[in-house]
Write a protein that holds these residues in place. Structure first.
Motif, PDB file in Angstrom:
ATOM      1  N   ASP A  80      -9.255 -42.894 -13.806  1.00  0.00           N
ATOM      2  CA  ASP A  80      -8.464 -43.884 -13.890  1.00  0.00           C
ATOM      3  C   ASP A  80      -8.685 -43.420 -12.289  1.00  0.00           C
ATOM      4  O   ASP A  80      -8.182 -42.114 -12.513  1.00  0.00           O
ATOM      5  CB  ASP A  80      -7.216 -42.835 -14.292  1.00  0.00           C
ATOM      6  CG  ASP A  80      -6.229 -43.934 -13.545  1.00  0.00           C
ATOM      7  OD1 ASP A  80      -5.826 -43.786 -12.771  1.00  0.00           O
ATOM      8  OD2 ASP A  80      -5.243 -44.477 -14.724  1.00  0.00           O
ATOM      9  N   GLN A  81      -8.804 -44.041 -11.313  1.00  0.00           N
ATOM     10  CA  GLN A  81      -9.370 -43.959 -10.027  1.00  0.00           C
ATOM     11  C   GLN A  81      -7.733 -43.541  -9.268  1.00  0.00           C
ATOM     12  O   GLN A  81      -8.351 -42.009  -9.007  1.00  0.00           O
ATOM     13  CB  GLN A  81      -9.651 -44.740  -9.755  1.00  0.00           C
ATOM     14  CG  GLN A  81     -11.323 -44.922 -10.035  1.00  0.00           C
ATOM     15  CD  GLN A  81     -12.031 -44.176  -9.720  1.00  0.00           C
ATOM     16  OE1 GLN A  81     -12.459 -43.685  -9.160  1.00  0.00           O
ATOM     17  NE2 GLN A  81     -13.281 -45.446  -8.846  1.00  0.00           N
ATOM     18  N   ALA A  82      -6.696 -43.524  -9.679  1.00  0.00           N
ATOM     19  CA  ALA A  82      -5.529 -43.263  -8.917  1.00  0.00           C
ATOM     20  C   ALA A  82      -5.757 -41.289  -9.297  1.00  0.00           C
ATOM     21  O   ALA A  82      -5.397 -40.262  -8.364  1.00  0.00           O
ATOM     22  CB  ALA A  82      -4.592 -43.881  -9.227  1.00  0.00           C
ATOM     23  N   CYS A  83      -5.816 -41.558 -10.923  1.00  0.00           N
ATOM     24  CA  CYS A  83      -6.120 -39.891 -11.672  1.00  0.00           C
ATOM     25  C   CYS A  83      -6.849 -39.062 -10.254  1.00  0.00           C
ATOM     26  O   CYS A  83      -6.861 -37.613 -10.302  1.00  0.00           O
ATOM     27  CB  CYS A  83      -5.799 -39.576 -12.475  1.00  0.00           C
ATOM     28  SG  CYS A  83      -4.136 -40.380 -13.867  1.00  0.00           S
ATOM     29  N   ARG A  84      -8.251 -39.388 -10.183  1.00  0.00           N
ATOM     30  CA  ARG A  84      -9.186 -39.139 -10.257  1.00  0.00           C
ATOM     31  C   ARG A  84      -8.986 -39.062  -8.773  1.00  0.00           C
ATOM     32  O   ARG A  84      -9.174 -37.735  -8.230  1.00  0.00           O
ATOM     33  CB  ARG A  84     -10.486 -39.502  -9.865  1.00  0.00           C
ATOM     34  CG  ARG A  84     -10.793 -40.047 -10.976  1.00  0.00           C
ATOM     35  CD  ARG A  84     -12.182 -40.587 -10.971  1.00  0.00           C
ATOM     36  NE  ARG A  84     -13.377 -39.894 -10.188  1.00  0.00           N
ATOM     37  CZ  ARG A  84     -14.405 -39.709 -11.062  1.00  0.00           C
ATOM     38  NH1 ARG A  84     -14.206 -38.553 -12.696  1.00  0.00           N
ATOM     39  NH2 ARG A  84     -15.360 -38.665 -10.189  1.00  0.00           N
ATOM     40  N   ALA A  85      -8.242 -39.387  -7.580  1.00  0.00           N
ATOM     41  CA  ALA A  85      -8.339 -38.833  -6.577  1.00  0.00           C
ATOM     42  C   ALA A  85      -6.650 -38.070  -6.226  1.00  0.00           C
ATOM     43  O   ALA A  85      -7.785 -36.545  -5.775  1.00  0.00           O
ATOM     44  CB  ALA A  85      -7.796 -39.908  -5.480  1.00  0.00           C
ATOM     45  N   LEU A  86      -6.483 -37.659  -7.354  1.00  0.00           N
ATOM     46  CA  LEU A  86      -4.846 -36.398  -7.216  1.00  0.00           C
ATOM     47  C   LEU A  86      -5.538 -35.599  -7.567  1.00  0.00           C
ATOM     48  O   LEU A  86      -5.252 -34.667  -7.170  1.00  0.00           O
ATOM     49  CB  LEU A  86      -4.146 -37.083  -7.810  1.00  0.00           C
ATOM     50  CG  LEU A  86      -2.659 -38.906  -7.504  1.00  0.00           C
ATOM     51  CD1 LEU A  86      -1.874 -38.064  -8.574  1.00  0.00           C
ATOM     52  CD2 LEU A  86      -2.252 -37.708  -6.306  1.00  0.00           C
ATOM     53  N   LEU A  87      -6.367 -35.655  -8.290  1.00  0.00           N
ATOM     54  CA  LEU A  87      -7.287 -34.053  -9.395  1.00  0.00           C
ATOM     55  C   LEU A  87      -8.202 -33.799  -8.051  1.00  0.00           C
ATOM     56  O   LEU A  87      -8.704 -32.229  -8.534  1.00  0.00           O
ATOM     57  CB  LEU A  87      -7.608 -34.380 -10.626  1.00  0.00           C
ATOM     58  CG  LEU A  87      -6.180 -34.882 -11.714  1.00  0.00           C
ATOM     59  CD1 LEU A  87      -7.411 -34.969 -12.882  1.00  0.00           C
ATOM     60  CD2 LEU A  87      -5.882 -33.081 -11.596  1.00  0.00           C
ATOM     61  N   GLY A  88      -7.954 -34.210  -6.718  1.00  0.00           N
ATOM     62  CA  GLY A  88      -9.614 -34.212  -6.918  1.00  0.00           C
ATOM     63  C   GLY A  88     -11.321 -34.168  -7.170  1.00  0.00           C
ATOM     64  O   GLY A  88     -11.737 -33.633  -6.266  1.00  0.00           O
ATOM     65  N   LEU A  89     -11.057 -35.297  -7.896  1.00  0.00           N
ATOM     66  CA  LEU A  89     -12.196 -35.882  -8.466  1.00  0.00           C
ATOM     67  C   LEU A  89     -12.680 -36.852  -7.662  1.00  0.00           C
ATOM     68  O   LEU A  89     -14.330 -37.072  -8.268  1.00  0.00           O
ATOM     69  CB  LEU A  89     -12.625 -36.499  -9.533  1.00  0.00           C
ATOM     70  CG  LEU A  89     -11.392 -35.217 -10.609  1.00  0.00           C
ATOM     71  CD1 LEU A  89     -11.288 -35.445 -12.545  1.00  0.00           C
ATOM     72  CD2 LEU A  89     -12.949 -33.527 -10.521  1.00  0.00           C
ATOM     73  N   ALA A  90     -12.665 -37.410  -6.431  1.00  0.00           N
ATOM     74  CA  ALA A  90     -13.106 -38.596  -6.427  1.00  0.00           C
ATOM     75  C   ALA A  90     -14.291 -38.427  -4.815  1.00  0.00           C
ATOM     76  O   ALA A  90     -14.135 -37.153  -4.489  1.00  0.00           O
ATOM     77  CB  ALA A  90     -11.999 -39.717  -6.109  1.00  0.00           C
TER      78      ALA A  90
END
Length: 106
Positions: free
Chosen positions: A96-106
């Protein structure tokens, strides 16, 4: 190939952080903060017997890493999402793109 207990533990903790887990009911993806010993057991056996406290506050009798289709389309637990500050939705947080950004995976 993972060879040491430390490698298995590190890999499993990273997997749990990004993919989440399912309990015996398989109806939601949940997050659980695992100890190194629990991560080692899950990484070696593919299943971790409970009790396992989930981020939503529930206690599961056991958890496992779901298959690819569940990781892609399974519903995330809204309680676990709320506890971790992630948006509710479908699929593992890493998908999930929004989650990736919050987890620092983006």
């Amino acid at each position: 190939m993972l060879e040491t207990d430390a490698e298995v533990t590190g890999y499993t903790l990273g997997l749990v952080r990004a993919d989440w887990l399912v309990s015996k009911s398989w109806n939601r993806l949940h997050f659980a903060e695992l100890t190194p010993g629990q991560a080692l057991e899950l990484g070696g056996e593919g299943w971790l017997g409970g009790p396992v406290r989930l981020a939503c506050g529930r206690v599961a009798a056991g958890v496992s890493v779901p298959g690819v289709f569940t990781r892609m389309g399974g519903q995330r637990c809204t309680g676990c999402c709320r506890a971790l500050g992630l948006p509710p939705g479908k699929g593992s947080p890493k998908n999930d793109q929004a989650c990736r950004a919050l987890l620092g995976l983006a």
